[in-house]
Design a protein around this motif. Sequence first.
Motif, mmCIF file in Angstrom:
data_model
loop_
_atom_site.group_PDB
_atom_site.id
_atom_site.type_symbol
_atom_site.label_atom_id
_atom_site.label_comp_id
_atom_site.label_asym_id
_atom_site.label_seq_id
_atom_site.Cartn_x
_atom_site.Cartn_y
_atom_site.Cartn_z
ATOM 1 N N PHE B 104 22.638 -30.104 -58.815
ATOM 2 C CA PHE B 104 21.766 -29.666 -57.743
ATOM 3 C C PHE B 104 21.257 -28.248 -57.957
ATOM 4 O O PHE B 104 21.940 -27.405 -58.558
ATOM 5 C CB PHE B 104 22.520 -29.692 -56.401
ATOM 6 C CG PHE B 104 22.717 -31.061 -55.823
ATOM 7 C CD1 PHE B 104 23.818 -31.828 -56.180
ATOM 8 C CD2 PHE B 104 21.807 -31.578 -54.905
ATOM 9 C CE1 PHE B 104 24.010 -33.093 -55.636
ATOM 10 C CE2 PHE B 104 21.995 -32.841 -54.360
ATOM 11 C CZ PHE B 104 23.084 -33.601 -54.725
ATOM 12 N N GLY B 105 20.066 -27.989 -57.428
ATOM 13 C CA GLY B 105 19.601 -26.628 -57.290
ATOM 14 C C GLY B 105 20.264 -25.973 -56.092
ATOM 15 O O GLY B 105 21.030 -26.621 -55.364
ATOM 16 N N THR B 106 19.962 -24.703 -55.890
ATOM 17 C CA THR B 106 20.604 -23.949 -54.806
ATOM 18 C C THR B 106 19.972 -24.204 -53.445
ATOM 19 O O THR B 106 20.465 -23.716 -52.440
ATOM 20 C CB THR B 106 20.573 -22.443 -55.098
ATOM 21 O OG1 THR B 106 19.240 -22.072 -55.422
ATOM 22 C CG2 THR B 106 21.495 -22.105 -56.262
ATOM 23 N N GLY B 107 18.886 -24.957 -53.419
ATOM 24 C CA GLY B 107 18.282 -25.330 -52.152
ATOM 25 C C GLY B 107 17.173 -24.400 -51.705
ATOM 26 O O GLY B 107 17.153 -23.209 -52.041
ATOM 27 N N THR B 108 16.248 -24.956 -50.935
ATOM 28 C CA THR B 108 15.166 -24.187 -50.309
ATOM 29 C C THR B 108 15.154 -24.515 -48.827
ATOM 30 O O THR B 108 15.072 -25.694 -48.460
ATOM 31 C CB THR B 108 13.795 -24.534 -50.913
ATOM 32 O OG1 THR B 108 13.777 -24.174 -52.286
ATOM 33 C CG2 THR B 108 12.689 -23.787 -50.171
ATOM 34 N N ARG B 109 15.252 -23.491 -48.021
ATOM 35 C CA ARG B 109 15.227 -23.687 -46.569
ATOM 36 C C ARG B 109 13.788 -23.651 -46.095
ATOM 37 O O ARG B 109 13.098 -22.637 -46.230
ATOM 38 C CB ARG B 109 16.038 -22.611 -45.878
ATOM 39 C CG ARG B 109 16.211 -22.825 -44.388
ATOM 40 C CD ARG B 109 17.388 -22.026 -43.885
ATOM 41 N NE ARG B 109 18.628 -22.468 -44.499
ATOM 42 C CZ ARG B 109 19.778 -21.783 -44.449
ATOM 43 N NH1 ARG B 109 19.835 -20.617 -43.845
ATOM 44 N NH2 ARG B 109 20.865 -22.248 -45.024
ATOM 45 N N LEU B 110 13.301 -24.771 -45.586
ATOM 46 C CA LEU B 110 11.943 -24.854 -45.043
ATOM 47 C C LEU B 110 11.998 -24.559 -43.554
ATOM 48 O O LEU B 110 12.714 -25.254 -42.816
ATOM 49 C CB LEU B 110 11.352 -26.239 -45.292
ATOM 50 C CG LEU B 110 9.954 -26.499 -44.730
ATOM 51 C CD1 LEU B 110 8.928 -25.567 -45.356
ATOM 52 C CD2 LEU B 110 9.548 -27.959 -44.934
ATOM 53 N N LEU B 111 11.270 -23.537 -43.127
ATOM 54 C CA LEU B 111 11.246 -23.140 -41.709
ATOM 55 C C LEU B 111 9.840 -23.355 -41.182
ATOM 56 O O LEU B 111 8.916 -22.643 -41.565
ATOM 57 C CB LEU B 111 11.649 -21.669 -41.566
ATOM 58 C CG LEU B 111 13.074 -21.317 -41.988
ATOM 59 C CD1 LEU B 111 13.255 -19.808 -42.021
ATOM 60 C CD2 LEU B 111 14.078 -21.942 -41.037
ATOM 61 N N VAL B 112 9.678 -24.338 -40.325
ATOM 62 C CA VAL B 112 8.368 -24.643 -39.754
ATOM 63 C C VAL B 112 8.308 -24.107 -38.338
ATOM 64 O O VAL B 112 9.149 -24.443 -37.489
ATOM 65 C CB VAL B 112 8.112 -26.162 -39.748
ATOM 66 C CG1 VAL B 112 6.710 -26.447 -39.215
ATOM 67 C CG2 VAL B 112 8.284 -26.743 -41.145
ATOM 68 N N SER B 113 7.326 -23.276 -38.089
ATOM 69 C CA SER B 113 7.181 -22.689 -36.751
ATOM 70 C C SER B 113 5.861 -23.124 -36.119
ATOM 71 O O SER B 113 4.909 -23.453 -36.833
ATOM 72 C CB SER B 113 7.264 -21.161 -36.825
ATOM 73 O OG SER B 113 6.337 -20.669 -37.754
ATOM 74 N N PRO B 114 5.819 -23.126 -34.775
ATOM 75 C CA PRO B 114 4.595 -23.584 -34.085
ATOM 76 C C PRO B 114 3.443 -22.598 -34.265
ATOM 77 O O PRO B 114 3.637 -21.434 -34.572
ATOM 78 C CB PRO B 114 5.020 -23.658 -32.620
ATOM 79 C CG PRO B 114 6.410 -23.193 -32.535
ATOM 80 C CD PRO B 114 6.913 -22.815 -33.881
#
Lengths: 115, 114
Positions: B104-114
Amino acid sequence: NAGVMQNPRHLVRRRGQEARLRCSPMKGHSHVYWYRQLPEEGLKFMVYLQKENIIDESGMPKERFSAEFPKEGPSILRIQQVVRGDSAAYFCASSESQGQGAEAFFGQGTRLTVV
Amino acid sequence: AQSVTQLDSQVPVFEEAPVELRCNYSSSVSVYLFWYVQYPNQGLQLLLKYLSGSTLVESINGFEAEFNKSQTSFHLRKPSVHISDTAEYFCAVSENTGFQKLVFGTGTRLLVSP
Protein backbone atom coordinates in the motif's frame (compact mmCIF):
# COMPACT_ATOMS: atom_id res chain seq x y z
CA ASN A 1 -23.53 -12.83 4.14
CA ALA A 2 -21.79 -10.93 6.89
CA GLY A 3 -18.53 -9.25 6.07
CA VAL A 4 -15.18 -9.87 7.69
CA MET A 5 -15.67 -9.58 11.43
CA GLN A 6 -12.91 -8.45 13.71
CA ASN A 7 -13.03 -8.17 17.47
CA PRO A 8 -12.50 -6.40 19.59
CA ARG A 9 -12.74 -3.10 17.75
CA HIS A 10 -10.63 -1.39 20.38
CA LEU A 11 -8.14 -3.01 22.72
CA VAL A 12 -6.07 -1.37 25.42
CA ARG A 13 -3.17 -3.26 26.94
CA ARG A 14 -0.44 -2.33 29.37
CA ARG A 15 3.16 -2.88 28.39
CA GLY A 16 4.12 -6.51 28.89
CA GLN A 17 0.61 -7.91 28.53
CA GLU A 18 -0.64 -10.11 25.72
CA ALA A 19 -3.00 -8.99 22.97
CA ARG A 20 -5.22 -11.41 21.07
CA LEU A 21 -6.98 -10.15 17.97
CA ARG A 22 -9.64 -12.23 16.31
CA CYS A 23 -10.82 -12.32 12.71
CA SER A 24 -13.73 -14.27 11.26
CA PRO A 25 -13.50 -14.32 7.46
CA MET A 26 -16.46 -14.05 5.17
CA LYS A 27 -18.46 -17.23 4.70
CA GLY A 28 -16.79 -19.47 2.17
CA HIS A 29 -13.44 -17.69 2.38
CA SER A 30 -10.48 -19.84 3.35
CA HIS A 31 -7.72 -17.28 2.77
CA VAL A 32 -6.90 -14.77 5.49
CA TYR A 33 -4.43 -11.88 5.50
CA TRP A 34 -3.33 -9.65 8.36
CA TYR A 35 -2.11 -6.08 7.84
CA ARG A 36 -0.88 -3.46 10.28
CA GLN A 37 -1.42 0.26 9.90
CA LEU A 38 0.85 2.45 11.96
CA PRO A 39 -0.15 6.08 12.52
CA GLU A 40 0.22 8.19 9.38
CA GLU A 41 1.33 5.18 7.34
CA GLY A 42 -0.21 2.82 4.85
CA LEU A 43 -1.07 -0.76 5.61
CA LYS A 44 1.81 -3.21 5.79
CA PHE A 45 1.39 -6.91 5.04
CA MET A 46 2.08 -9.18 7.96
CA VAL A 47 0.96 -12.73 7.23
CA TYR A 48 -1.11 -14.87 4.87
CA LEU A 49 -2.84 -17.98 6.12
CA GLN A 50 -5.02 -20.71 4.76
CA LYS A 51 -6.90 -23.10 6.97
CA GLU A 52 -4.38 -24.55 9.44
CA ASN A 53 -1.42 -23.34 7.39
CA ILE A 54 0.80 -20.27 7.40
CA ILE A 55 1.66 -19.60 3.78
CA ASP A 56 3.68 -16.40 4.01
CA GLU A 57 4.75 -14.65 7.20
CA SER A 58 7.42 -12.44 5.69
CA GLY A 59 5.88 -9.32 7.22
CA MET A 60 5.65 -10.60 10.76
CA PRO A 61 8.12 -9.32 13.35
CA LYS A 62 10.48 -12.13 14.29
CA GLU A 63 9.60 -12.07 17.97
CA ARG A 64 6.44 -11.81 20.04
CA PHE A 65 4.03 -12.03 17.08
CA SER A 66 2.24 -15.18 15.96
CA ALA A 67 -0.82 -16.01 13.89
CA GLU A 68 -3.02 -19.01 13.41
CA PHE A 69 -6.10 -19.99 11.42
CA PRO A 70 -7.45 -23.21 12.90
CA LYS A 71 -9.75 -25.64 11.18
CA GLU A 72 -12.61 -24.38 13.30
CA GLY A 73 -12.98 -20.84 14.57
CA PRO A 74 -11.52 -17.47 13.76
CA SER A 75 -8.00 -16.51 12.82
CA ILE A 76 -6.02 -15.18 15.77
CA LEU A 77 -3.18 -12.68 15.75
CA ARG A 78 -1.32 -12.88 19.02
CA ILE A 79 1.13 -10.32 20.34
CA GLN A 80 3.03 -11.27 23.46
CA GLN A 81 4.63 -8.77 25.85
CA VAL A 82 3.28 -5.76 23.99
CA VAL A 83 5.32 -2.56 23.74
CA ARG A 84 4.27 1.00 22.90
CA GLY A 85 5.43 0.55 19.31
CA ASP A 86 2.80 -2.16 18.81
CA SER A 87 0.07 0.49 19.02
CA ALA A 88 -1.59 0.44 15.62
CA ALA A 89 -4.67 -0.59 13.71
CA TYR A 90 -4.63 -4.25 12.72
CA PHE A 91 -6.73 -5.21 9.74
CA CYS A 92 -7.75 -8.64 8.63
CA ALA A 93 -8.83 -9.44 5.08
CA SER A 94 -10.20 -12.57 3.50
CA SER A 95 -10.60 -13.84 -0.02
CA GLU A 96 -12.36 -16.73 -1.65
CA SER A 97 -9.51 -17.76 -3.88
CA GLN A 98 -5.77 -17.54 -4.00
CA GLY A 99 -5.11 -15.59 -7.19
CA GLN A 100 -3.55 -12.17 -6.83
CA GLY A 101 -6.46 -10.65 -8.71
CA ALA A 102 -8.98 -12.03 -6.25
CA GLU A 103 -10.69 -9.36 -4.23
CA ALA A 104 -9.71 -9.18 -0.59
CA PHE A 105 -12.48 -8.00 1.73
CA PHE A 106 -11.30 -6.09 4.79
CA GLY A 107 -12.68 -5.99 8.29
CA GLN A 108 -13.12 -2.82 10.29
CA GLY A 109 -9.89 -3.39 12.14
CA THR A 110 -8.80 -3.65 15.75
CA ARG A 111 -7.19 -0.56 17.17
CA LEU A 112 -4.60 -1.59 19.72
CA THR A 113 -3.36 0.95 22.22
CA VAL A 114 -0.48 0.05 24.50
CA VAL A 115 -0.22 2.21 27.60
CA ALA B 1 11.04 -4.85 -4.19
CA GLN B 2 7.91 -3.05 -5.15
CA SER B 3 6.75 0.23 -3.67
CA VAL B 4 3.86 2.65 -4.01
CA THR B 5 4.09 6.43 -3.76
CA GLN B 6 1.17 8.70 -3.05
CA LEU B 7 2.72 12.14 -3.06
CA ASP B 8 -0.31 14.03 -1.77
CA SER B 9 -1.13 13.32 1.85
CA GLN B 10 -4.18 15.55 1.74
CA VAL B 11 -6.25 17.00 -1.11
CA PRO B 12 -8.85 19.66 -0.28
CA VAL B 13 -11.47 20.31 -2.93
CA PHE B 14 -14.86 21.95 -3.22
CA GLU B 15 -17.98 19.98 -3.91
CA GLU B 16 -18.68 19.35 -7.62
CA ALA B 17 -15.08 20.13 -8.57
CA PRO B 18 -12.90 17.55 -10.34
CA VAL B 19 -10.18 15.75 -8.45
CA GLU B 20 -7.12 13.64 -9.22
CA LEU B 21 -5.32 11.53 -6.61
CA ARG B 22 -1.88 10.52 -7.76
CA CYS B 23 -0.31 7.10 -7.45
CA ASN B 24 3.04 5.91 -8.78
CA TYR B 25 4.54 2.50 -8.29
CA SER B 26 7.80 0.75 -8.86
CA SER B 27 8.16 -2.92 -9.64
CA SER B 28 10.45 -5.11 -11.69
CA VAL B 29 7.62 -7.37 -12.77
CA SER B 30 4.07 -6.95 -13.95
CA VAL B 31 1.64 -5.94 -11.25
CA TYR B 32 -2.00 -5.71 -10.45
CA LEU B 33 -3.20 -2.30 -9.23
CA PHE B 34 -5.92 -1.36 -6.78
CA TRP B 35 -7.55 1.65 -5.19
CA TYR B 36 -9.15 1.23 -1.78
CA VAL B 37 -11.25 3.76 0.14
CA GLN B 38 -11.40 3.98 3.92
CA TYR B 39 -14.19 5.94 5.59
CA PRO B 40 -13.65 7.07 9.20
CA ASN B 41 -13.44 4.18 11.66
CA GLN B 42 -14.13 1.63 8.96
CA GLY B 43 -12.20 -0.98 7.06
CA LEU B 44 -10.97 -0.64 3.53
CA GLN B 45 -13.33 -1.10 0.63
CA LEU B 46 -12.17 -1.92 -2.87
CA LEU B 47 -12.93 0.97 -5.19
CA LEU B 48 -11.53 -0.37 -8.45
CA LYS B 49 -8.76 -2.59 -9.78
CA TYR B 50 -6.66 -3.12 -12.87
CA LEU B 51 -5.73 -6.68 -13.71
CA SER B 52 -5.37 -6.69 -17.50
CA GLY B 53 -7.07 -5.48 -20.65
CA SER B 54 -8.35 -1.92 -20.93
CA THR B 55 -6.10 0.50 -19.13
CA LEU B 56 -9.05 2.62 -18.02
CA VAL B 57 -11.10 1.14 -15.20
CA GLU B 58 -14.19 2.59 -13.57
CA SER B 59 -16.03 2.24 -10.30
CA ILE B 60 -19.77 2.30 -9.77
CA ASN B 61 -19.69 5.68 -8.00
CA GLY B 62 -18.03 7.72 -10.72
CA PHE B 63 -14.33 7.21 -10.00
CA GLU B 64 -11.97 6.06 -12.71
CA ALA B 65 -8.27 5.24 -12.88
CA GLU B 66 -5.94 4.78 -15.81
CA PHE B 67 -2.99 2.41 -15.83
CA ASN B 68 0.00 4.03 -17.53
CA LYS B 69 2.80 1.51 -17.83
CA SER B 70 5.39 3.90 -19.26
CA GLN B 71 4.88 6.35 -16.41
CA THR B 72 4.25 3.59 -13.85
CA SER B 73 1.18 5.45 -12.65
CA PHE B 74 -2.38 4.62 -11.68
CA HIS B 75 -3.98 7.99 -10.89
CA LEU B 76 -7.53 8.13 -9.57
CA ARG B 77 -9.92 10.72 -10.96
CA LYS B 78 -13.48 11.90 -10.51
CA PRO B 79 -15.00 14.68 -12.63
CA SER B 80 -17.32 15.95 -9.89
CA VAL B 81 -16.93 15.07 -6.21
CA HIS B 82 -19.55 14.90 -3.48
CA ILE B 83 -19.31 15.63 0.22
CA SER B 84 -19.72 11.91 0.80
CA ASP B 85 -16.46 11.21 -1.06
CA THR B 86 -14.53 12.57 1.91
CA ALA B 87 -12.34 9.67 2.97
CA GLU B 88 -8.83 8.24 2.88
CA TYR B 89 -7.82 6.68 -0.43
CA PHE B 90 -5.10 4.04 -0.69
CA CYS B 91 -3.37 2.87 -3.82
CA ALA B 92 -1.95 -0.66 -3.73
CA VAL B 93 -0.07 -3.08 -5.95
CA SER B 94 0.16 -6.83 -5.96
CA GLU B 95 2.99 -8.69 -7.66
CA ASN B 96 2.74 -12.09 -9.18
CA THR B 97 3.44 -13.98 -5.98
CA GLY B 98 0.71 -16.54 -6.43
CA PHE B 99 -1.52 -14.83 -3.93
CA GLN B 100 -2.69 -11.32 -3.24
CA LYS B 101 0.04 -9.71 -1.18
CA LEU B 102 -0.76 -6.03 -1.29
CA VAL B 103 1.76 -3.22 -0.94
CA PHE B 104 0.00 0.00 0.00
CA GLY B 105 0.84 3.64 -0.40
CA THR B 106 0.63 5.96 2.59
CA GLY B 107 -2.80 7.20 1.58
CA THR B 108 -4.36 10.47 0.44
CA ARG B 109 -7.01 12.16 2.52
CA LEU B 110 -9.67 13.69 0.27
CA LEU B 111 -11.50 16.56 1.99
CA VAL B 112 -14.58 17.77 0.14
CA SER B 113 -16.13 20.97 1.40
CA PRO B 114 -19.36 22.73 0.36
